[in-house]
Design a protein around this motif. Structure first.
Motif, PDB file in Angstrom:
ATOM      1  N   GLU A 261     -20.795  59.192 -20.461  1.00  0.00           N
ATOM      2  CA  GLU A 261     -21.509  59.991 -19.445  1.00  0.00           C
ATOM      3  C   GLU A 261     -22.669  59.289 -19.004  1.00  0.00           C
ATOM      4  O   GLU A 261     -23.032  59.066 -17.782  1.00  0.00           O
ATOM      5  CB  GLU A 261     -21.620  61.151 -19.724  1.00  0.00           C
ATOM      6  CG  GLU A 261     -20.473  62.209 -19.911  1.00  0.00           C
ATOM      7  CD  GLU A 261     -20.393  63.602 -19.975  1.00  0.00           C
ATOM      8  OE1 GLU A 261     -21.288  64.100 -19.353  1.00  0.00           O
ATOM      9  OE2 GLU A 261     -19.794  64.096 -20.544  1.00  0.00           O
ATOM     10  N   SER A 262     -23.371  58.687 -19.764  1.00  0.00           N
ATOM     11  CA  SER A 262     -24.674  58.013 -19.488  1.00  0.00           C
ATOM     12  C   SER A 262     -24.444  56.713 -18.792  1.00  0.00           C
ATOM     13  O   SER A 262     -24.954  56.396 -17.778  1.00  0.00           O
ATOM     14  CB  SER A 262     -25.656  57.736 -20.698  1.00  0.00           C
ATOM     15  OG  SER A 262     -24.900  56.819 -21.569  1.00  0.00           O
ATOM     16  N   ALA A 263     -23.524  56.203 -19.163  1.00  0.00           N
ATOM     17  CA  ALA A 263     -22.947  54.925 -18.383  1.00  0.00           C
ATOM     18  C   ALA A 263     -22.558  55.256 -16.853  1.00  0.00           C
ATOM     19  O   ALA A 263     -22.735  54.550 -15.954  1.00  0.00           O
ATOM     20  CB  ALA A 263     -21.944  54.263 -19.073  1.00  0.00           C
TER      21      ALA A 263
ATOM     22  N   GLU B  74     -26.715  52.386  -9.992  1.00  0.00           N
ATOM     23  CA  GLU B  74     -26.964  50.881  -9.850  1.00  0.00           C
ATOM     24  C   GLU B  74     -25.980  50.518  -8.585  1.00  0.00           C
ATOM     25  O   GLU B  74     -26.195  49.548  -7.738  1.00  0.00           O
ATOM     26  CB  GLU B  74     -26.429  50.170 -10.911  1.00  0.00           C
ATOM     27  CG  GLU B  74     -27.320  49.870 -12.142  1.00  0.00           C
ATOM     28  CD  GLU B  74     -27.079  49.255 -13.317  1.00  0.00           C
ATOM     29  OE1 GLU B  74     -25.890  48.518 -13.192  1.00  0.00           O
ATOM     30  OE2 GLU B  74     -27.885  49.122 -14.438  1.00  0.00           O
ATOM     31  N   ARG B  75     -24.892  51.079  -8.322  1.00  0.00           N
ATOM     32  CA  ARG B  75     -23.846  50.763  -7.310  1.00  0.00           C
ATOM     33  C   ARG B  75     -23.793  51.619  -5.941  1.00  0.00           C
ATOM     34  O   ARG B  75     -23.403  51.061  -4.993  1.00  0.00           O
ATOM     35  CB  ARG B  75     -22.568  50.944  -7.915  1.00  0.00           C
ATOM     36  CG  ARG B  75     -22.146  50.128  -9.273  1.00  0.00           C
ATOM     37  CD  ARG B  75     -22.197  48.316  -8.830  1.00  0.00           C
ATOM     38  NE  ARG B  75     -21.889  47.729  -9.971  1.00  0.00           N
ATOM     39  CZ  ARG B  75     -22.810  47.248 -10.737  1.00  0.00           C
ATOM     40  NH1 ARG B  75     -23.927  47.399 -10.492  1.00  0.00           N
ATOM     41  NH2 ARG B  75     -22.264  46.255 -11.745  1.00  0.00           N
ATOM     42  N   TRP B  76     -24.587  52.530  -6.041  1.00  0.00           N
ATOM     43  CA  TRP B  76     -24.673  53.493  -4.763  1.00  0.00           C
ATOM     44  C   TRP B  76     -25.127  52.853  -3.514  1.00  0.00           C
ATOM     45  O   TRP B  76     -24.284  52.808  -2.654  1.00  0.00           O
ATOM     46  CB  TRP B  76     -25.463  54.626  -5.123  1.00  0.00           C
ATOM     47  CG  TRP B  76     -25.724  55.409  -3.669  1.00  0.00           C
ATOM     48  CD1 TRP B  76     -27.226  55.474  -2.810  1.00  0.00           C
ATOM     49  CD2 TRP B  76     -24.749  56.270  -3.251  1.00  0.00           C
ATOM     50  NE1 TRP B  76     -26.678  56.424  -1.753  1.00  0.00           N
ATOM     51  CE2 TRP B  76     -25.351  56.686  -1.859  1.00  0.00           C
ATOM     52  CE3 TRP B  76     -23.412  56.503  -3.480  1.00  0.00           C
ATOM     53  CZ2 TRP B  76     -24.707  57.343  -1.013  1.00  0.00           C
ATOM     54  CZ3 TRP B  76     -22.678  57.382  -2.333  1.00  0.00           C
ATOM     55  CH2 TRP B  76     -23.369  58.001  -1.419  1.00  0.00           C
ATOM     56  N   ALA B  77     -26.026  51.954  -3.572  1.00  0.00           N
ATOM     57  CA  ALA B  77     -26.775  51.616  -2.261  1.00  0.00           C
ATOM     58  C   ALA B  77     -25.707  50.412  -1.971  1.00  0.00           C
ATOM     59  O   ALA B  77     -25.534  50.395  -0.740  1.00  0.00           O
ATOM     60  CB  ALA B  77     -28.242  50.793  -2.817  1.00  0.00           C
ATOM     61  N   GLY B  78     -25.093  49.578  -2.708  1.00  0.00           N
ATOM     62  CA  GLY B  78     -24.161  48.611  -2.257  1.00  0.00           C
ATOM     63  C   GLY B  78     -23.002  49.252  -1.686  1.00  0.00           C
ATOM     64  O   GLY B  78     -22.574  48.524  -0.617  1.00  0.00           O
ATOM     65  N   VAL B  79     -22.403  50.131  -2.433  1.00  0.00           N
ATOM     66  CA  VAL B  79     -21.048  50.782  -1.960  1.00  0.00           C
ATOM     67  C   VAL B  79     -21.668  51.546  -0.429  1.00  0.00           C
ATOM     68  O   VAL B  79     -20.551  51.469   0.534  1.00  0.00           O
ATOM     69  CB  VAL B  79     -20.657  51.683  -3.057  1.00  0.00           C
ATOM     70  CG1 VAL B  79     -19.543  52.547  -2.490  1.00  0.00           C
ATOM     71  CG2 VAL B  79     -20.116  50.987  -4.266  1.00  0.00           C
TER      72      VAL B  79
ATOM     73  N   GLU C 216     -24.909  44.472 -19.369  1.00  0.00           N
ATOM     74  CA  GLU C 216     -24.395  43.488 -18.259  1.00  0.00           C
ATOM     75  C   GLU C 216     -23.084  44.339 -17.623  1.00  0.00           C
ATOM     76  O   GLU C 216     -22.628  45.218 -18.104  1.00  0.00           O
ATOM     77  CB  GLU C 216     -23.763  42.408 -18.956  1.00  0.00           C
ATOM     78  CG  GLU C 216     -24.833  41.297 -19.485  1.00  0.00           C
ATOM     79  CD  GLU C 216     -24.068  40.159 -20.169  1.00  0.00           C
ATOM     80  OE1 GLU C 216     -22.768  40.024 -20.040  1.00  0.00           O
ATOM     81  OE2 GLU C 216     -24.873  39.300 -20.630  1.00  0.00           O
ATOM     82  N   ALA C 217     -22.622  43.809 -16.468  1.00  0.00           N
ATOM     83  CA  ALA C 217     -21.625  44.530 -15.638  1.00  0.00           C
ATOM     84  C   ALA C 217     -20.681  44.901 -16.391  1.00  0.00           C
ATOM     85  O   ALA C 217     -19.981  45.977 -16.416  1.00  0.00           O
ATOM     86  CB  ALA C 217     -21.557  43.757 -14.276  1.00  0.00           C
ATOM     87  N   ALA C 218     -20.105  43.671 -17.094  1.00  0.00           N
ATOM     88  CA  ALA C 218     -18.929  43.937 -17.672  1.00  0.00           C
ATOM     89  C   ALA C 218     -18.975  44.964 -18.851  1.00  0.00           C
ATOM     90  O   ALA C 218     -17.996  45.673 -19.017  1.00  0.00           O
ATOM     91  CB  ALA C 218     -18.416  42.430 -18.273  1.00  0.00           C
ATOM     92  N   ALA C 219     -20.193  44.765 -19.466  1.00  0.00           N
ATOM     93  CA  ALA C 219     -20.139  45.973 -20.603  1.00  0.00           C
ATOM     94  C   ALA C 219     -20.425  47.126 -20.132  1.00  0.00           C
ATOM     95  O   ALA C 219     -19.695  48.165 -20.735  1.00  0.00           O
ATOM     96  CB  ALA C 219     -21.463  45.346 -21.233  1.00  0.00           C
ATOM     97  N   LEU C 220     -20.865  47.524 -18.979  1.00  0.00           N
ATOM     98  CA  LEU C 220     -20.705  48.784 -18.375  1.00  0.00           C
ATOM     99  C   LEU C 220     -19.510  49.223 -17.960  1.00  0.00           C
ATOM    100  O   LEU C 220     -19.218  50.367 -18.248  1.00  0.00           O
ATOM    101  CB  LEU C 220     -21.595  48.588 -17.171  1.00  0.00           C
ATOM    102  CG  LEU C 220     -22.155  49.768 -16.241  1.00  0.00           C
ATOM    103  CD1 LEU C 220     -22.960  50.736 -17.408  1.00  0.00           C
ATOM    104  CD2 LEU C 220     -23.322  49.439 -15.204  1.00  0.00           C
TER     105      LEU C 220
END
Lengths: 272, 187
Positions: B15-17, B24-29, B2-6
């Motif tokens: 580093e894997s996180a 996961e966030r690149w496209a949105g940012v 989940e986002a909060a766990a990440l």
């Protein structure tokens, strides 16, 4: 192939990276409010901060604009696509109170897009500038659609037959008028209905107004505009500038309204 | 995850996180930055810096992990707006073009034109490095930190940081020369 000297790579990197940037200290509380997760105190802090920080207010408005465009163009919405931003205030909040908090925050940001009305008093004493006069003036909109009731968010689409209730918050006593503006520039006084000037209000939070409305057929952008003032304002002194309001940008959210004697003008955009 | 766990994993320096969060966030940012700056290298630069600074710096200041997603979006929007303002200022006084016309850029107009062509590609090449390597390059060439200090901040000895910088420079050079494809996330 073009040969690139190692020193060129280092020079490019030196140009590429700016020195580290400090983030705004209140960004987390604003983020919590946007997520609908702020408690009452955090929400008040976020609202106060957005009144005082044009950078954060503009960023929130930018994200709101993206969300409204995404919502209006749902057919093109695909999770994970580079063109889609799904923002939290379009999710169903867990509790109505949290929805109201997120909504009130967006009311503030829509208002911050306005050119500050002339004559607005601001306390410029050191340390006292966090709550500008009129900073607590807010407008919230409740909608009853059939048997379903919810708090509207700026940019929401209203449907024919929706019943609208209006609520205001004000840190100080004053006067208020709520005026509807459509795309053609026509204005309708929603509160106080049938009067020729704004009506006295008492300080309070989310106080219901006696007048509301039922949505009729329409199209495009429309706006509910709350004019807060210290003294009662004559209707033409408000409807004239409102009818002449210019769009400050694309979309429904940005209106440029200058009402000289207003303490605060709040704009609540809706789509039809 | 989940986002909060990440976010919690990022706080722990996983580093894997970091890599997963980036993907996961690149496209949105990037979409936020592109909505302000227009699509292209400027938006990509700001998106890279916002993501990097979030992963390695801002995340450690977050008291409520659940605020992380909106916090990152606000960071991106604020930075893109600042970049947009700085571009307008630069265009108003266009010092670079003036010095190019005067022949004041080191190496002359040809060298300046070569650098101008490489700048957008550098953004693309940096996007291929792992988040940690990008952060190290940012601290080395943006903040001009010593390797030992960088190691204290991102984890690793100064020798390890030195090797990481050397490898990253080599990969960036290869990428800029366009001869070798850099495998995504290899460094």
């Amino acid at each position: 192939m073009t040969a690139v000297d190692p020193s060129t790579v280092e020079r490019l990197l030196g140009e590429r990276f700016d020195p580290p940037e400090a983030e705004c200290a209140e960004l987390e509380v604003v983020a919590l409010a946007l997520e609908g997760l702020a408690d009452e105190e955090e929400h008040a802090r976020a609202v106060g901060h957005l009144d005082a920080c044009p950078d954060c207010a503009a960023a929130v408005e930018q994200l709101g604009g993206l969300a409204r465009r995404a919502a209006a163009d749902e057919a093109d919405t695909k999770e994970g696509s580079a063109t889609v931003i799904r923002l939290p205030w379009y999710r169903c909040p867990a509790a109505l109170a949290l929805a109201a908090a997120a909504s009130a925050l967006l009311v503030v940001t829509a208002g911050l897009l306005l050119t500050p009305p002339q004559g607005v008093e601001r306390d410029t004493a050191p340390g006292a500038g966090m709550v500008p006069k009129g900073g607590g003036d807010q407008l919230a909109v409740a909608v009853q659609r059939g048997t379903h009731r919810f708090t509207a968010r700026p940019g929401d689409r209203l449907l024919e037959g929706d019943r609208i209730g209006l609520f205001y918050s004000a840190a100080e006593d004053g006067h208020l008028a709520v005026i509807h503006l459509d795309q053609s520039g026509a204005t309708t006084l929603l509160f106080p209905a049938g009067r020729e000037s704004s009506a006295a209000i008492r300080a309070g939070t989310e106080q219901p107004l006696p007048d509301g409305g039922v949505v009729e057929g329409g199209a495009g952008c429309e706006w509910l505009i709350a004019v807060f003032s210290e003294q009662p304002l004559a209707l033409p002194a408000m409807t004239g500038p409102i009818a002449a309001a210019g769009r400050a940008g694309p979309g429904c959210g940005s209106l440029r309204i200058e009402i000289p004697d207003a303490r605060r003008v709040r704009v609540f955009p809706v789509q039809r | 995850m989940e986002a909060a766990a990440l976010i919690v994993a990022l706080k722990a320096g996983d580093e894997s996180a970091q890599q997963r969060f980036w993907e996961e966030r690149w496209a949105g940012v990037y979409a936020i930055c592109a909505s302000i700056l227009g699509p292209g290298p400027q938006a990509a630069e700001v998106a890279q810096d916002a993501l990097t600074d979030f992963i390695f710096d801002a995340v450690h200041r977050l008291q409520r992990p659940e605020a992380g997603q909106a916090y990152l979006k606000l960071m991106a929007a604020r930075r893109a707006r600042r970049r947009s303002a700085s571009i307008r200022t630069r265009l108003a006084g266009d010092a670079e073009l003036d010095s190019l016309a005067d022949g004041r850029i080191e190496g002359g107009p040809e060298a300046a034109a070569g650098l101008a062509l490489l700048r957008p590609k550098l953004v693309e090449c940096l996007g291929l490095l792992r988040p940690k390597a990008r952060r190290v390059m940012q601290l080395k060439y943006g903040a001009e930190m010593a390797n030992e200090r960088i190691g204290e901040l991102v984890g690793g000895s100064k020798q390890y940081i030195g090797r990481l910088i050397k490898d990253s420079l080599a990969r960036l050079r290869e990428c800029l020369e366009g001869e070798t494809e850099v495998a995504r996330g290899e460094t």
